[in-house]
Scaffold this motif. Structure first.
Motif, mmCIF file in Angstrom:
data_model
loop_
_atom_site.group_PDB
_atom_site.id
_atom_site.type_symbol
_atom_site.label_atom_id
_atom_site.label_comp_id
_atom_site.label_asym_id
_atom_site.label_seq_id
_atom_site.Cartn_x
_atom_site.Cartn_y
_atom_site.Cartn_z
ATOM 1 N N MET A 1 72.681 57.922 3.148
ATOM 2 C CA MET A 1 71.437 57.143 3.216
ATOM 3 C C MET A 1 70.935 56.872 1.804
ATOM 4 N N ARG A 2 70.629 55.606 1.512
ATOM 5 C CA ARG A 2 70.164 55.222 0.184
ATOM 6 C C ARG A 2 68.676 54.889 0.213
ATOM 7 N N GLY A 3 67.963 55.289 -0.841
ATOM 8 C CA GLY A 3 66.541 54.978 -0.977
ATOM 9 C C GLY A 3 66.266 54.203 -2.246
ATOM 10 N N ILE A 4 65.147 53.477 -2.247
ATOM 11 C CA ILE A 4 64.674 52.760 -3.431
ATOM 12 C C ILE A 4 63.327 53.351 -3.816
ATOM 13 N N ALA A 5 63.172 53.756 -5.078
ATOM 14 C CA ALA A 5 61.899 54.267 -5.593
ATOM 15 C C ALA A 5 61.314 53.239 -6.545
ATOM 16 N N LEU A 6 60.064 52.838 -6.293
ATOM 17 C CA LEU A 6 59.395 51.831 -7.112
ATOM 18 C C LEU A 6 58.265 52.474 -7.908
ATOM 19 N N GLU A 7 58.368 52.399 -9.220
ATOM 20 C CA GLU A 7 57.367 53.006 -10.104
ATOM 21 C C GLU A 7 56.087 52.177 -10.134
ATOM 22 N N GLY A 8 54.965 52.844 -10.400
ATOM 23 C CA GLY A 8 53.704 52.155 -10.603
ATOM 24 C C GLY A 8 53.605 51.612 -12.014
ATOM 25 N N GLY A 9 52.787 50.561 -12.180
ATOM 26 C CA GLY A 9 52.644 49.978 -13.512
ATOM 27 C C GLY A 9 51.836 48.696 -13.518
ATOM 28 N N SER A 196 71.441 59.036 -2.118
ATOM 29 C CA SER A 196 71.357 58.396 -3.427
ATOM 30 C C SER A 196 70.057 57.604 -3.500
ATOM 31 N N VAL A 197 69.575 57.441 -4.730
ATOM 32 C CA VAL A 197 68.315 56.729 -4.946
ATOM 33 C C VAL A 197 68.496 55.751 -6.104
ATOM 34 N N ILE A 198 68.032 54.532 -5.917
ATOM 35 C CA ILE A 198 67.930 53.564 -7.009
ATOM 36 C C ILE A 198 66.461 53.520 -7.413
ATOM 37 N N ALA A 199 66.174 53.909 -8.648
ATOM 38 C CA ALA A 199 64.792 53.959 -9.141
ATOM 39 C C ALA A 199 64.551 52.773 -10.065
ATOM 40 N N PHE A 203 57.951 51.812 -16.680
ATOM 41 C CA PHE A 203 57.361 52.539 -17.807
ATOM 42 C C PHE A 203 55.847 52.351 -17.835
ATOM 43 N N GLY A 204 55.250 52.503 -16.634
ATOM 44 C CA GLY A 204 53.804 52.447 -16.524
ATOM 45 C C GLY A 204 53.178 53.774 -16.905
ATOM 46 N N VAL A 205 51.852 53.774 -16.983
ATOM 47 C CA VAL A 205 51.117 54.995 -17.301
ATOM 48 C C VAL A 205 51.034 55.849 -16.042
ATOM 49 N N GLY A 206 51.427 57.093 -16.137
ATOM 50 C CA GLY A 206 51.356 57.985 -14.981
ATOM 51 C C GLY A 206 52.297 59.155 -15.122
ATOM 52 N N ARG A 207 52.154 60.092 -14.218
ATOM 53 C CA ARG A 207 52.989 61.290 -14.226
ATOM 54 C C ARG A 207 54.243 61.037 -13.393
ATOM 55 N N ILE A 208 55.380 61.460 -13.903
ATOM 56 C CA ILE A 208 56.629 61.368 -13.149
ATOM 57 C C ILE A 208 57.189 62.776 -12.990
ATOM 58 N N ARG A 209 57.338 63.198 -11.747
ATOM 59 C CA ARG A 209 57.871 64.544 -11.485
ATOM 60 C C ARG A 209 59.350 64.602 -11.822
ATOM 61 N N LYS A 210 59.749 65.710 -12.394
ATOM 62 C CA LYS A 210 61.137 65.880 -12.809
ATOM 63 C C LYS A 210 62.072 65.970 -11.602
ATOM 64 N N VAL A 211 63.254 65.423 -11.794
ATOM 65 C CA VAL A 211 64.309 65.534 -10.786
ATOM 66 C C VAL A 211 65.169 66.742 -11.146
ATOM 67 N N LYS A 212 65.511 67.547 -10.149
ATOM 68 C CA LYS A 212 66.347 68.716 -10.406
ATOM 69 C C LYS A 212 67.664 68.303 -11.051
ATOM 70 N N ALA A 213 68.169 69.164 -11.928
ATOM 71 C CA ALA A 213 69.434 68.877 -12.609
ATOM 72 C C ALA A 213 70.552 68.598 -11.613
ATOM 73 N N SER A 214 70.533 69.308 -10.507
ATOM 74 C CA SER A 214 71.590 69.145 -9.494
ATOM 75 C C SER A 214 71.493 67.807 -8.765
ATOM 76 N N ASP A 215 70.329 67.148 -8.859
ATOM 77 C CA ASP A 215 70.140 65.871 -8.154
ATOM 78 C C ASP A 215 70.280 64.651 -9.071
ATOM 79 N N LYS A 216 70.395 64.869 -10.378
ATOM 80 C CA LYS A 216 70.349 63.746 -11.314
ATOM 81 C C LYS A 216 71.470 62.742 -11.103
ATOM 82 N N THR A 217 72.630 63.217 -10.692
ATOM 83 C CA THR A 217 73.755 62.294 -10.484
ATOM 84 C C THR A 217 73.554 61.409 -9.259
ATOM 85 N N ARG A 218 72.571 61.742 -8.447
ATOM 86 C CA ARG A 218 72.304 60.952 -7.240
ATOM 87 C C ARG A 218 71.326 59.802 -7.507
ATOM 88 N N VAL A 219 70.840 59.710 -8.746
ATOM 89 C CA VAL A 219 69.815 58.713 -9.073
ATOM 90 C C VAL A 219 70.365 57.688 -10.065
#
Length: 411
Positions: A1-9, A196-199, A203-219
């Motif tokens: 299953m694939r997801g799309i993450a849209l940043e604020g800005g 997997s996630v396509i982000a 680069f808007g103003v705001g907090r971005i929560r860290k992705v676990k090292a084990s999940d980074k290859t999925r993004v």
């Protein structure tokens, strides 16, 4: 299953329209889409009425479609252009402060017009958003099935409730922009079972929560190749350019196009670039040797001084190749000549356009370097380019690239 993450800005969100359009044309499907702030807005319109509607809204929306007030005053304020009627502007700012922020009732009307809650609930894409409740100091991450019936618009508005907007309450709670908790809800999607996630970044103003090292290859990250403008720079012309950039940046990433500024489907190999530099005529290089105070032979000067200096001036990676320098030099000149970035082309086609523009543009002249700046340039072989002021770098880049151009780099 694939997801799309849209940043604020804020107004930068037009970039996501182009990126989503490119993904659609490439047949890249996704099951879930979640956004924060303007990302939540874009996702809701996409799920409601598709990419064509989303694009048309961004292409036509002006500041007065979002904020209540005189169109000229709003444009003046959001572009930080204070040359107009300052008395009107001052009065508008006083009224804005007195009422606790910008009156965004036009924005609410726009959302009611373009977001159909029923369609979002029936969409094949599962919709999610992020906001933050100040009332109970808790983050709010909700998918469509968790949002009470009839409340979608309120939650979309809450997710994009920018601090400069007039204070409002939603479900008897004070909820604010989702960027205060997570401006790019990758973790929300991973937690929902996405493989997997396509982000799509802004680069808007705001907090971005860290992705676990084990999940980074999925993004996979789609990122702007140039600044997108201000958060509140609501301008149709800027939006159209950002849509184009989002489209071509996505095409570059997903179809492995080359180039940094331009979108090239073929670039010279390392052997081809090396051969091109080796074949450069010595005569146009001689003025550069005088500028640098070099007593090397022309070819040694080219390979040992000019190419490394140009790579540093153009901010290439330390492990640059001759191909990198060759392509970056032609791209720099193409941009200087005003050749449109937004087109997929071969490197040979770009050179052809550069040659035509150079032959037909009598206004393009060499920038001068004064005596003081010449003394600074003499320090480069020992000190590098870091000590050079910005005013010196551009004329120096131009002189080097034009010399290489005349020496045969464009043939």
């Amino acid at each position: 299953m694939r997801g799309i993450a849209l940043e604020g800005g804020g107004a930068k969100g037009a970039y996501q329209v182009g990126a989503l359009k490119a993904l659609g044309e490439l047949g890249i499907e996704y099951d879930v889409i979640a956004g924060s702030s303007i990302g939540a807005v874009n996702a809701s319109i996409l799920c409601s009425d598709g990419i064509e509607t989303l694009e048309s809204i961004w292409r036509d929306t002006q500041a007065s479609d979002i904020i209540e007030g005189d169109k000229e005053i709003l444009d003046q304020l959001l572009k930080m252009d204070f040359k107009g009627d300052n008395a009107k502007l001052r009065q508008f700012l006083i009224e804005t402060v007195m009422q606790g922020g910008f009156d965004v009732s036009p924005y609410r009307k726009l959302l009611r017009r373009v977001v159909d809650e029923g369609k979002v609930r029936r969409s094949k894409m599962r919709y999610g958003l992020v906001t933050l409740s100040l009332t109970d100091l808790k983050p709010v991450e909700l998918f469509i099935e968790d949002i009470p019936e009839g409340k979608l618009l309120d939650y979309v508005f809450a997710s994009s409730n920018f601090p400069a907007f007039k204070d409002e309450r939603f479900d008897n709670k004070h909820m604010i922009d989702g960027g205060f908790f997570d401006n790019l809800p990758i973790n929300m999607l991973l937690g929902a079972g996405c493989d997997s996630v396509i982000a799509i970044r802004l680069f808007g103003v705001g907090r971005i929560r860290k992705v676990k090292a084990s999940d980074k290859t999925r993004v996979t990250y789609i990122e702007p190749s140039e600044p997108l403008g201000g958060t509140l720079e609501i301008d149709p012309e800027r939006a159209r350019r950002n849509i184009q950039m989002g489209y071509y940046d996505t095409m570059r990433l997903m179809t492995k196009l080359e180039g940094r500024k331009y979108y090239l489907n073929r670039v010279p190999s390392e052997e081809e670039a090396l051969s091109k530099f080796a074949e450069c005529s010595n005569i146009p290089i001689l003025p550069l040797m005088a500028l640098f105070g070099s007593d090397q032979t022309a070819k040694r000067f080219l390979f040992e001084t000019i190419i490394p200096v140009l790579a540093e001036l153009l901010a290439l990676d330390r492990n640059f190749t001759y191909s990198n320098v060759y392509v970056a030099a032609i791209e720099w000149l193409a941009e200087e000549l005003g050749i449109d970035r937004f087109e997929t082309r071969s490197f040979e086609a770009l050179i052809e356009q550069v040659n035509k523009r150079m032959a037909s543009d009598p206004k393009y002249e060499k920038k001068t370097i004064d005596e003081l700046d010449r003394k600074l340039i003499l320090l480069i072989p020992n000190k590098g380019v870091k000590l050079l002021p910005e005013r010196v770098k551009k004329p120096l880049i131009q002189q080097i690239i034009l010399a290489l151009y005349e020496a045969g780099l464009s043939k």
